[in-house]
Design a protein around this motif. Structure first.
Motif, PDB file in Angstrom:
ATOM      1  N   ARG A  36      38.664 -21.627   5.539  1.00 36.69           N
ATOM      2  CA  ARG A  36      38.146 -22.188   7.212  1.00 36.69           C
ATOM      3  C   ARG A  36      37.592 -20.693   7.125  1.00 36.69           C
ATOM      4  N   ARG A  37      36.849 -19.725   6.440  1.00 38.77           N
ATOM      5  CA  ARG A  37      35.607 -19.146   6.203  1.00 38.77           C
ATOM      6  C   ARG A  37      34.680 -19.167   6.408  1.00 38.77           C
ATOM      7  N   THR A  76      35.122 -29.812   7.798  1.00 33.37           N
ATOM      8  CA  THR A  76      35.660 -30.220   7.709  1.00 33.37           C
ATOM      9  C   THR A  76      36.042 -31.757   6.952  1.00 33.37           C
ATOM     10  N   ALA A 110      34.397 -23.196   7.564  1.00 30.07           N
ATOM     11  CA  ALA A 110      34.305 -24.026   8.220  1.00 30.07           C
ATOM     12  C   ALA A 110      33.229 -24.161   9.226  1.00 30.07           C
TER      13      ALA A 110
END
Length: 315
Positions: free
Chosen positions: A62-63, A70, A65
């Motif tokens: 997530r950090r 993705t 993305a």
């Protein structure tokens, strides 16, 4: 394992759509898919591009993305798909993070790809940079450089002519295990090493059939190439090495829209003159990237480059 003709500057292309980092993806790629990838690969095949290339990431944390996205198509699956819709263009993993997987598993995939494509694989490899990706797969991120060194050595053995390859290393060992189909290319497919750090340049010098710098600007390449040659000579490696470079973004002609200050634009003769500087530096193949607002414009740019610029790269 030299596959490039001596004394010529060749050109290939990183496929759009299959990787969608905000650093380079165009807005139209988000809604595109396999049909556009296939159209672009077929165009590269028809227009004489040396290769089409595909990146490798398993999962993006997530950090990262927001910046990396993705969307990262698997390189083996993607290149195998494209092997079936093309005839001549080479298929390059740029780059496969082979340290994430056991070399025998990687060899099985890429040997099969080489067989299915009639011997068109170029195995580009790199160390990787996403820590969470390594941790999720149970691989030591801090040791990724030494893991890659050993993985490359193991892959060279596993992709060679022997049905029962043998390798003995600190992390990977195998013997008495047969793998078919074997690659078409003999004695094995070429292995090109990606990366621009000192460790990556050393790895390319000692272990690589080719070197894939990752974004080195032109003014850095001469020093990097001098270091590469020095390290290769110190290691006693006499075979030639295929040196690559990622060229600046291109737009053939007058774009009529904002393409960014780093993009090279203008008439074909001006662009060809600029790109010939890579050959003068000692580069053997350039990876080109075109600014575009849709797949049609990209295809037009690819065709204009092949028709009006590529014939003059070696003037």
């Amino acid at each position: 394992m030299q596959i490039l003709p001596e004394g010529r500057l060749e050109y290939g292309i990183q496929l759009p759509v299959q990787s969608q980092s905000t650093l380079y993806a165009e807005a139209w790629e988000a809604a595109a898919g396999p049909a556009e990838i296939a159209r672009i690969a077929r165009a590269a095949d028809r227009l004489g591009y040396l290769y089409v290339a595909c990146c490798d990431h398993v999962a993006i944390p997530r950090r990262l993305a927001a910046a990396m996205g993705t969307t990262w198509y698997d390189p083996v699956a993607t290149l195998a798909y494209l092997a079936g819709v093309t005839e001549r263009v080479r298929l390059l993993s740029h780059v496969a993070v082979v340290g994430l997987r056991h070399p025998l598993a990687t060899a099985k995939q890429y040997a099969t790809l080489d067989r299915l494509s009639g011997g068109r694989l170029i195995l580009g490899v790199g160390a990787g940079h996403v820590q969470e990706e390594f941790e999720a797969l149970g691989v030591d991120f801090a040791a990724r450089g030494s893991v890659l060194d050993e993985a490359v050595d193991a892959l060279k053995a596993a992709l060679g002519p022997d049905e029962f390859p043998e390798f003995e290393g600190e992390r990977f060992s195998f013997a008495g295990l047969g793998q078919r189909p074997r690659p078409v290319q003999a004695p094995r497919p070429p292995v090109w090493i990606g990366g621009s750090s000192l460790a990556a340049v050393r790895r390319a010098a000692v272990r690589g059939d080719g070197w894939l710098p990752q974004g080195d600007p032109r003014d850095r390449l001469p020093a990097q190439l001098a270091r590469l040659r020095e390290l290769r000579e110190e290691a006693g490696v006499e075979e030639p090495i295929a040196v690559g470079a990622i060229a600046e973004p291109l737009y053939v002609g007058d774009p009529g829209w904002e393409v960014g200050r780093r993009t090279l634009t203008g008439k074909p003769d001006r662009l060809a003159e600029s790109l010939r500087e890579y050959a003068a530096i000692g580069v053997h193949q350039i990876q080109v990237r075109f600014r575009s607002r849709d797949a049609g414009e990209l295809l037009d740019q690819m065709a204009a480059f092949a028709a009006d610029i590529a014939p003059h790269l070696n003037d």
